[in-house]
Design an enzyme around this catalytic site. Sequence first.
Site, PDB file in Angstrom:
ATOM      1  N   CYS A   8       0.868  -1.176   0.000  1.00 49.89           N
ATOM      2  CA  CYS A   8       0.000   0.000   0.000  1.00 49.89           C
ATOM      3  C   CYS A   8       0.908   1.231   0.000  1.00 49.89           C
ATOM      4  O   CYS A   8       2.101   1.116  -0.273  1.00 49.89           O
ATOM      5  CB  CYS A   8      -0.982  -0.015   1.170  1.00 49.89           C
ATOM      6  SG  CYS A   8      -0.268   0.219   2.814  1.00 49.89           S
ATOM      7  N   ASN A  11       2.424   1.530   4.278  1.00 53.90           N
ATOM      8  CA  ASN A  11       2.721   0.266   4.951  1.00 53.90           C
ATOM      9  C   ASN A  11       2.417   0.317   6.448  1.00 53.90           C
ATOM     10  O   ASN A  11       3.143  -0.240   7.260  1.00 53.90           O
ATOM     11  CB  ASN A  11       4.178  -0.161   4.696  1.00 53.90           C
ATOM     12  CG  ASN A  11       4.484  -1.586   5.107  1.00 53.90           C
ATOM     13  OD1 ASN A  11       5.586  -1.871   5.558  1.00 53.90           O
ATOM     14  ND2 ASN A  11       3.551  -2.494   4.964  1.00 53.90           N
ATOM     15  N   CYS A  13      -1.350   0.483   7.322  1.00 58.67           N
ATOM     16  CA  CYS A  13      -2.754   0.081   7.455  1.00 58.67           C
ATOM     17  C   CYS A  13      -3.073  -1.138   6.613  1.00 58.67           C
ATOM     18  O   CYS A  13      -3.180  -2.248   7.120  1.00 58.67           O
ATOM     19  CB  CYS A  13      -3.694   1.233   7.080  1.00 58.67           C
ATOM     20  SG  CYS A  13      -3.726   2.600   8.267  1.00 58.67           S
ATOM     21  N   ARG A  14      -3.235  -0.934   5.316  1.00 53.14           N
ATOM     22  CA  ARG A  14      -3.740  -1.994   4.454  1.00 53.14           C
ATOM     23  C   ARG A  14      -2.751  -3.132   4.230  1.00 53.14           C
ATOM     24  O   ARG A  14      -3.111  -4.305   4.370  1.00 53.14           O
ATOM     25  CB  ARG A  14      -4.171  -1.403   3.105  1.00 53.14           C
ATOM     26  CG  ARG A  14      -5.296  -0.396   3.237  1.00 53.14           C
ATOM     27  CD  ARG A  14      -5.555   0.340   1.955  1.00 53.14           C
ATOM     28  NE  ARG A  14      -4.448   1.256   1.661  1.00 53.14           N
ATOM     29  CZ  ARG A  14      -4.313   1.935   0.532  1.00 53.14           C
ATOM     30  NH1 ARG A  14      -5.211   1.786  -0.432  1.00 53.14           N
ATOM     31  NH2 ARG A  14      -3.308   2.753   0.353  1.00 53.14           N
ATOM     32  N   SER A  15      -1.526  -2.813   3.855  1.00 53.88           N
ATOM     33  CA  SER A  15      -0.600  -3.903   3.512  1.00 53.88           C
ATOM     34  C   SER A  15      -0.155  -4.725   4.723  1.00 53.88           C
ATOM     35  O   SER A  15      -0.108  -5.961   4.619  1.00 53.88           O
ATOM     36  CB  SER A  15       0.596  -3.390   2.707  1.00 53.88           C
ATOM     37  OG  SER A  15       1.303  -2.380   3.370  1.00 53.88           O
ATOM     38  N   ASP A 124      -8.095   3.371   1.422  1.00 55.96           N
ATOM     39  CA  ASP A 124      -7.193   3.761   2.503  1.00 55.96           C
ATOM     40  C   ASP A 124      -8.037   4.285   3.669  1.00 55.96           C
ATOM     41  O   ASP A 124      -8.727   5.292   3.541  1.00 55.96           O
ATOM     42  CB  ASP A 124      -6.238   4.845   2.019  1.00 55.96           C
ATOM     43  CG  ASP A 124      -5.131   5.149   3.009  1.00 55.96           C
ATOM     44  OD1 ASP A 124      -5.237   4.744   4.192  1.00 55.96           O
ATOM     45  OD2 ASP A 124      -4.155   5.809   2.614  1.00 55.96           O
TER      46      ASP A 124
END
Length: 155
Positions: A8, A11, A13-15, A124
Amino acid sequence: MSSILFVCMGNICRSPSGENVMRKLLDDAGLGDSIRCDSAGTIGFHVGNPPDPRMSQAGRNRGYAMTGSARKVTPSDLDEFDLILAMDNENFADLERLSTPANRHKVRRFCEFCIQYPNTEVPDPYYGGARGFEIVLDLLEDGCKQILKQIKEQL
């Protein structure tokens, strides 16, 4: 497939959530020692930071460890990993610019693996409310389950 990289922007939150969701699914399937999972960001602003506390709490509420330390994706990552998953179109474009003709085929949009939700991107959640973190986890669980299914079919 022996390695998966989730990517993301920052690095945090999402990934890292994708990494932690996938790792748990692999562990639960007895494949945790066979397949390496990692995550990275397209920017280096948060390097060394743990996952966002709000994302971590949402993940822990669902039973995920939420470990990791932010790092920036490198050109060698695209050679090293078998599957590189971009969380959104901007991340995908950044990864395509970083890729070479030899490794470009490894870069995919994460939501290509989702079957339960029609989203084309993992949004995001950083500037939104608590619901955004839940949506991210819903999408990640959906897509990671499909990736695990494909891995099992290849065994």
